[in-house]
Write an enzyme that holds these catalytic residues in place. Structure first.
Site, PDB file in Angstrom:
ATOM      1  CB  SER A 101       4.867  -1.594  12.193  1.00 38.29           C
ATOM      2  OG  SER A 101       4.439  -0.262  12.409  1.00 38.29           O
ATOM      3  CG  ASN A 123      -1.747   1.200   1.398  1.00 36.40           C
ATOM      4  OD1 ASN A 123      -1.812   2.034   0.493  1.00 36.40           O
ATOM      5  ND2 ASN A 123      -2.404   1.338   2.541  1.00 36.40           N
ATOM      6  N   GLY A 181       2.125   2.397  10.804  1.00 38.44           N
ATOM      7  CA  GLY A 181       3.070   3.501  10.663  1.00 38.44           C
ATOM      8  C   GLY A 181       3.739   3.920  11.966  1.00 38.44           C
ATOM      9  CD  GLU A 209      -3.315   5.599   6.500  1.00 39.63           C
ATOM     10  OE1 GLU A 209      -3.239   5.637   5.268  1.00 39.63           O
ATOM     11  OE2 GLU A 209      -2.410   5.114   7.214  1.00 39.63           O
ATOM     12  CE  LYS A 214      -0.427   3.361   4.663  1.00 38.55           C
ATOM     13  NZ  LYS A 214      -0.387   3.514   6.122  1.00 38.55           N
ATOM     14  CG  HIS A 273      -5.965   1.818   5.032  1.00 30.93           C
ATOM     15  ND1 HIS A 273      -5.612   2.819   5.899  1.00 30.93           N
ATOM     16  CD2 HIS A 273      -4.911   0.979   4.978  1.00 30.93           C
ATOM     17  CE1 HIS A 273      -4.378   2.601   6.335  1.00 30.93           C
ATOM     18  NE2 HIS A 273      -3.930   1.493   5.791  1.00 30.93           N
ATOM     19  CD  GLU A 308      -3.642  -2.503   7.286  1.00 33.25           C
ATOM     20  OE1 GLU A 308      -2.530  -2.766   6.834  1.00 33.25           O
ATOM     21  OE2 GLU A 308      -4.241  -1.450   7.033  1.00 33.25           O
TER      22      GLU A 308
END
Ligand code: PGA
Length: 255
Positions: free
Chosen positions: A216, A11, A176, A100, A13, A98, A170
């Site tokens: 991560s 991904n 991150g 985000e 991003k 996701h 996730e």
């Protein structure tokens, strides 16, 4: 050893530029054999999907995916991208829900559900993301949150559709942050998700669904995740921007 083919998706991003996207895709394509049996997927920003497709070449074993899409196939939705457009550019996968998208862009389980159905209807394979926040984990609500997300995001899917999807667990606190879930923490939630899929369809269908871990993941922690019985691959953010790291992770999941 799992009978499910492992799948590692990058991904990217909102990162890279066109030249860097092309170079990274070319590097991954050239070294795809290092992934062994693992299926590789690259999910660039939508505007670079075509560039990446060209860099991979027509018969590449590396699959293409998008990071998001709209649930309508066309219409007055300024700034959005429709499922058939992604298909048109060669995408086979699309990441949906996701964290985000959920936290920064207000995507609810109902929205993720509409997009998941639309992806399947268009012939795309959705990678449906779920995961709890740190506050939810510390409050002992991980199972409840993940259950609500799985049941809401996948509501109404037929067993045939469920069999095709990929689920990504996730934990938001691991994305991150450099804080990876322990292999046992991840396995516990993956087993929960597989049980929920069994309830939505049947244990036989649930046994076919690939469930990725994300948050991560790096080459040095991938092997410990890969040996868990219900972890069938990884959805990789930061480490997918370097061919060495991405392929190192894929290799850890392959044979
Ligand atoms: P990360 O991101 O690997 O950078 O933690 C994972 C993701 O958001 O899919």
């Amino acid at each position: 050893m799992t009978h499910r083919r492992t799948i590692v998706a990058g991904n990217w991003k909102m990162n890279l530029d066109r030249a860097k996207a092309r170079d990274l895709a070319a590097a991954v394509a050239a070294r795809a054999a290092e992934a062994g049996t693992t299926e590789l997927v690259l999910c660039p920003p939508a505007v670079y999907v075509e560039t990446v497709a060209a860099a991979l070449g027509g018969s590449s074993p590396v699959a293409l995916g998008a990071q998001n899409m709209h649930d309508h196939s066309s219409g007055a939705f300024t700034g959005e991208v429709a499922p058939p457009m992604l298909l048109d550019l060669g995408c086979r996968y699309v990441i949906l829900g996701h964290s985000e998208r959920r936290t920064l862009f207000g995507e609810t389980d109902a929205v993720v559900n509409a997009k998941t159905r639309a992806a399947l209807a268009a012939g795309l394979t959705p990678i449906v993301c779920v995961g709890e926040t740190l506050e939810e984990r510390e409050g002992g609500r991980t199972a409840a949150v993940v259950t609500t997300q799985v049941q809401g995001s996948l509501a109404g899917l037929t067993p045939t559709d469920l069999e095709k999807i990929v689920v990504a667990y996730e934990p938001v606190w691991a994305i991150g942050t450099g804080k990876v879930a322990t292999p046992l923490q991840a396995q516990e939630v993956h087993a929960l998700i597989r049980g929920l899929l069994g309830g939505l369809a049947s244990p036989a269908v649930a046994a076919k669904v690939r469930i990725q871990y994300g948050g991560s993941v790096k080459p040095d922690n991938a092997a410990d995740l890969a040996v868990q019985p219900d972890i069938d691959g990884a959805l990789v953010g930061g480490a997918s921007l370097k061919a060495d790291d991405f392929l190192g992770i894929a290799k850890a999941f392959g044979v």
